[in-house]
Design a protein around this motif. Structure first.
Motif, PDB file in Angstrom:
ATOM      1  N   VAL A 113       7.554   1.149   9.964  1.00 25.87           N
ATOM      2  CA  VAL A 113       8.618   0.567  10.776  1.00 25.87           C
ATOM      3  C   VAL A 113       8.405  -0.936  10.940  1.00 25.87           C
ATOM      4  O   VAL A 113       9.379  -1.711  11.003  1.00 25.87           O
ATOM      5  N   ASP A 114       7.146  -1.385  11.008  1.00 19.26           N
ATOM      6  CA  ASP A 114       6.864  -2.820  11.109  1.00 19.26           C
ATOM      7  C   ASP A 114       7.239  -3.539   9.810  1.00 19.26           C
ATOM      8  O   ASP A 114       7.854  -4.607   9.819  1.00 19.26           O
ATOM      9  N   LEU A 115       6.850  -2.945   8.678  1.00 23.66           N
ATOM     10  CA  LEU A 115       7.166  -3.550   7.387  1.00 23.66           C
ATOM     11  C   LEU A 115       8.670  -3.528   7.132  1.00 23.66           C
ATOM     12  O   LEU A 115       9.202  -4.421   6.454  1.00 23.66           O
ATOM     13  N   GLN A 116       9.337  -2.518   7.670  1.00 22.30           N
ATOM     14  CA  GLN A 116      10.793  -2.462   7.573  1.00 22.30           C
ATOM     15  C   GLN A 116      11.408  -3.733   8.158  1.00 22.30           C
ATOM     16  O   GLN A 116      12.295  -4.357   7.552  1.00 22.30           O
ATOM     17  N   GLU A 129      12.577   3.613   6.793  1.00 22.86           N
ATOM     18  CA  GLU A 129      11.121   3.795   6.803  1.00 22.86           C
ATOM     19  C   GLU A 129      10.668   4.604   5.601  1.00 22.86           C
ATOM     20  O   GLU A 129       9.615   4.320   5.001  1.00 22.86           O
ATOM     21  N   ARG A 130      11.428   5.632   5.225  1.00 26.08           N
ATOM     22  CA  ARG A 130      11.062   6.441   4.067  1.00 26.08           C
ATOM     23  C   ARG A 130      11.106   5.616   2.782  1.00 26.08           C
ATOM     24  O   ARG A 130      10.242   5.772   1.903  1.00 26.08           O
ATOM     25  N   GLN A 131      12.091   4.728   2.677  1.00 28.53           N
ATOM     26  CA  GLN A 131      12.166   3.869   1.498  1.00 28.53           C
ATOM     27  C   GLN A 131      10.998   2.890   1.454  1.00 28.53           C
ATOM     28  O   GLN A 131      10.461   2.597   0.386  1.00 28.53           O
ATOM     29  N   VAL A 132      10.594   2.385   2.616  1.00 29.71           N
ATOM     30  CA  VAL A 132       9.435   1.491   2.669  1.00 29.71           C
ATOM     31  C   VAL A 132       8.185   2.242   2.196  1.00 29.71           C
ATOM     32  O   VAL A 132       7.393   1.718   1.405  1.00 29.71           O
ATOM     33  N   GLU A 133       8.025   3.462   2.666  1.00 31.31           N
ATOM     34  CA  GLU A 133       6.873   4.268   2.244  1.00 31.31           C
ATOM     35  C   GLU A 133       6.894   4.491   0.735  1.00 31.31           C
ATOM     36  O   GLU A 133       5.859   4.426   0.070  1.00 31.31           O
ATOM     37  N   ARG A 134       8.074   4.730   0.181  1.00 23.90           N
ATOM     38  CA  ARG A 134       8.190   4.947  -1.258  1.00 23.90           C
ATOM     39  C   ARG A 134       7.802   3.694  -2.032  1.00 23.90           C
ATOM     40  O   ARG A 134       7.109   3.763  -3.051  1.00 23.90           O
ATOM     41  N   VAL A 135       8.231   2.532  -1.536  1.00 25.42           N
ATOM     42  CA  VAL A 135       7.877   1.278  -2.206  1.00 25.42           C
ATOM     43  C   VAL A 135       6.369   1.058  -2.155  1.00 25.42           C
ATOM     44  O   VAL A 135       5.750   0.638  -3.144  1.00 25.42           O
ATOM     45  N   LEU A 136       5.751   1.346  -1.018  1.00 25.94           N
ATOM     46  CA  LEU A 136       4.298   1.172  -0.896  1.00 25.94           C
ATOM     47  C   LEU A 136       3.563   2.064  -1.888  1.00 25.94           C
ATOM     48  O   LEU A 136       2.569   1.651  -2.500  1.00 25.94           O
ATOM     49  N   GLN A 138       4.751   3.107  -4.742  1.00 23.19           N
ATOM     50  CA  GLN A 138       4.971   2.520  -6.062  1.00 23.19           C
ATOM     51  C   GLN A 138       4.019   1.360  -6.319  1.00 23.19           C
ATOM     52  O   GLN A 138       3.621   1.110  -7.461  1.00 23.19           O
ATOM     53  N   LEU A 139       3.647   0.655  -5.249  1.00 28.47           N
ATOM     54  CA  LEU A 139       2.714  -0.470  -5.359  1.00 28.47           C
ATOM     55  C   LEU A 139       1.263  -0.016  -5.290  1.00 28.47           C
ATOM     56  O   LEU A 139       0.349  -0.835  -5.177  1.00 28.47           O
ATOM     57  N   ASP A 140       1.039   1.320  -5.349  1.00 28.20           N
ATOM     58  CA  ASP A 140      -0.300   1.914  -5.388  1.00 28.20           C
ATOM     59  C   ASP A 140      -1.040   1.791  -4.059  1.00 28.20           C
ATOM     60  O   ASP A 140      -2.259   1.691  -4.020  1.00 28.20           O
ATOM     61  N   PHE A 141      -0.295   1.808  -2.947  1.00 27.38           N
ATOM     62  CA  PHE A 141      -0.910   1.836  -1.624  1.00 27.38           C
ATOM     63  C   PHE A 141      -0.874   3.261  -1.080  1.00 27.38           C
ATOM     64  O   PHE A 141       0.059   4.026  -1.355  1.00 27.38           O
ATOM     65  N   THR A 142      -1.880   3.620  -0.322  1.00 18.72           N
ATOM     66  CA  THR A 142      -1.914   4.886   0.391  1.00 18.72           C
ATOM     67  C   THR A 142      -2.664   4.675   1.692  1.00 18.72           C
ATOM     68  O   THR A 142      -3.323   3.640   1.875  1.00 18.72           O
ATOM     69  N   ARG A 143      -2.592   5.627   2.595  1.00 18.50           N
ATOM     70  CA  ARG A 143      -3.273   5.488   3.891  1.00 18.50           C
ATOM     71  C   ARG A 143      -4.731   5.920   3.729  1.00 18.50           C
ATOM     72  O   ARG A 143      -5.013   7.049   3.313  1.00 18.50           O
ATOM     73  N   LEU A 144      -5.660   5.031   4.072  1.00 17.40           N
ATOM     74  CA  LEU A 144      -7.088   5.304   3.940  1.00 17.40           C
ATOM     75  C   LEU A 144      -7.798   4.958   5.242  1.00 17.40           C
ATOM     76  O   LEU A 144      -7.357   4.082   5.990  1.00 17.40           O
ATOM     77  N   SER A 145      -8.897   5.654   5.483  1.00 16.24           N
ATOM     78  CA  SER A 145      -9.744   5.307   6.618  1.00 16.24           C
ATOM     79  C   SER A 145     -10.511   4.032   6.296  1.00 16.24           C
ATOM     80  O   SER A 145     -11.048   3.883   5.188  1.00 16.24           O
ATOM     81  N   VAL A 146     -10.566   3.118   7.235  1.00 14.76           N
ATOM     82  CA  VAL A 146     -11.251   1.849   6.988  1.00 14.76           C
ATOM     83  C   VAL A 146     -12.754   2.007   7.191  1.00 14.76           C
ATOM     84  O   VAL A 146     -13.221   2.909   7.892  1.00 14.76           O
TER      85      VAL A 146
END
Length: 352
Positions: A113-116, A129-136, A138-146
């Motif tokens: 929602v922030d990136l939106q 928001e779903r489209q933003v997630e799809r773009v991320l 496509q750019l090879d991003f995923t949610r990871l623990s830091v």
């Protein structure tokens, strides 16, 4: 009017063989239909056997005549063009990697929602928001623990350490060890106890799985060292962490080094690792990591693996139970040298 199969490089039997090899079910059905036609079946019979009508079979014959086997596969549909240009995607990727500026945005991490909102302001493009997630994705991003990073960590010093590591080792070796086979070892300690750790498990989406976690404070310390190239290790489980315990571990490491070899042992700058407090055996030379640089010590990955697979989600009733669990976990990893090497090997950690 039926269209003749004009290509003759493949017989009916070879078309059937190609169908068996194909991983594309739809292509395999079309190959079998063509094979039936070549074997003398009517177009109606061949189409019915392959689950299509005569007109569809006619279209696939056209494609086969023009393109061969490749023509019998479905073409990927182009889909709707992206609403972000390649330059905008590159800028978005850089924005995500840098993370938000807390002083400006008041946020510590990006949400969709922030990136939106950022995409709307920067590019004038309104995505869901779903489209933003799809773009991320496509750019090879995923949610990871830091991973934690100490505020005093010096990344430049860490990179410099990796570049000069072979020279650093060579300069540190005593004269009598210069001509001996050299092993690179890494050492660290982990506290294992009743107030244990949690780990990720498979669970239903939307659920919040629960797991037992003790609240008592009995601990043991697992001293571990590994040689990634040989796929071997040396460990002790001790009740305290201090210079005396470290000296015991150094003796154990010295006994684990190959005969007639010398080891460069990489350790951090913990207080009980002080050169004035510990006495490495004659076949061990100490190499100290830069300050606040656990990323350079692959034994940290060993602790992560053991906690996730052997030591998390457990209740220990006694100190002896903690010791037994540590020994079992360590021995199970050491029994699989290939896995130990895959976890701990680093390209920069060589003597040449």
């Amino acid at each position: 009017m039926a269209v003749a199969i004009e290509r003759d490089e493949l017989s009916a039997g070879e078309l059937r063989a190609a169908a068996r090899r194909s991983k594309d079910v739809a292509q395999a059905r079309r190959l079998l239909a063509l094979a039936l036609v070549l074997e003398g079946a009517s177009r109606t019979e061949a189409a019915a056997a392959a689950g299509m009508d005569r007109q569809t079979l006619r279209d696939w014959v056209h494609r086969y005549n023009e393109e061969g086997l490749e023509g019998l596969s479905d073409r990927q549909r182009p889909g709707r063009p992206s609403r972000l240009s390649e330059e905008q995607k590159a800028e978005l990727a850089e924005l995500v990697e840098e993370g938000p500026d807390v002083a400006v945005t008041g946020m510590v991490r990006w949400r969709c929602v922030d990136l939106q909102g950022e995409i709307k302001v920067r590019f004038g493009v309104d995505l869901s928001e779903r489209q933003v997630e799809r773009v991320l994705k496509q750019l090879d991003f995923t949610r990871l623990s830091v991973r934690p990073r100490h505020p005093k960590a010096d990344e430049a010093a860490q990179e410099a350490f990796k570049k000069v590591f072979p020279a650093l080792v060579k300069a540190a070796l005593p004269a009598e060890a210069q001509d001996k086979p050299l092993e690179i070892w890494f050492q660290d300690e982990a506290r294992i106890g009743q107030k244990g750790t949690l780990t990720r498990i498979w669970a239903k989406r939307g659920s919040r799985p629960r797991a037992r976690r003790d609240t008592r404070y009995e601990w043991a310390y697992l001293f571990g060292a590994v040689c990634p190239e040989r796929g071997v290790g040396a460990a002790l489980v001790l009740p305290q962490v201090n210079a005396e315990a470290m000296n015991l571990h150094l003796e154990e490491i010295g006994r684990s080094i190959a005969p007639d070899a010398h080891a460069a042992l990489v350790i951090d700058g913990a207080g009980w690792h002080s050169p004035t407090a510990i006495r490495p055996p004659n076949n061990v030379t100490l190499i100290y990591l830069p300050p606040y640089a656990p990323e350079l010590n692959p034994v940290e990955n060993v602790w992560e693996f053991l906690r996730a697979n052997n030591l998390a989600l457990r209740i220990y009733e006694t100190y002896d139970a903690i010791v037994d669990a540590c020994c079992t976990a360590w021995n199970s990893l050491i029994a699989t040298p290939a896995r130990l090497t895959s976890i701990t090997q680093r390209k920069w950690a060589t003597a040449s």
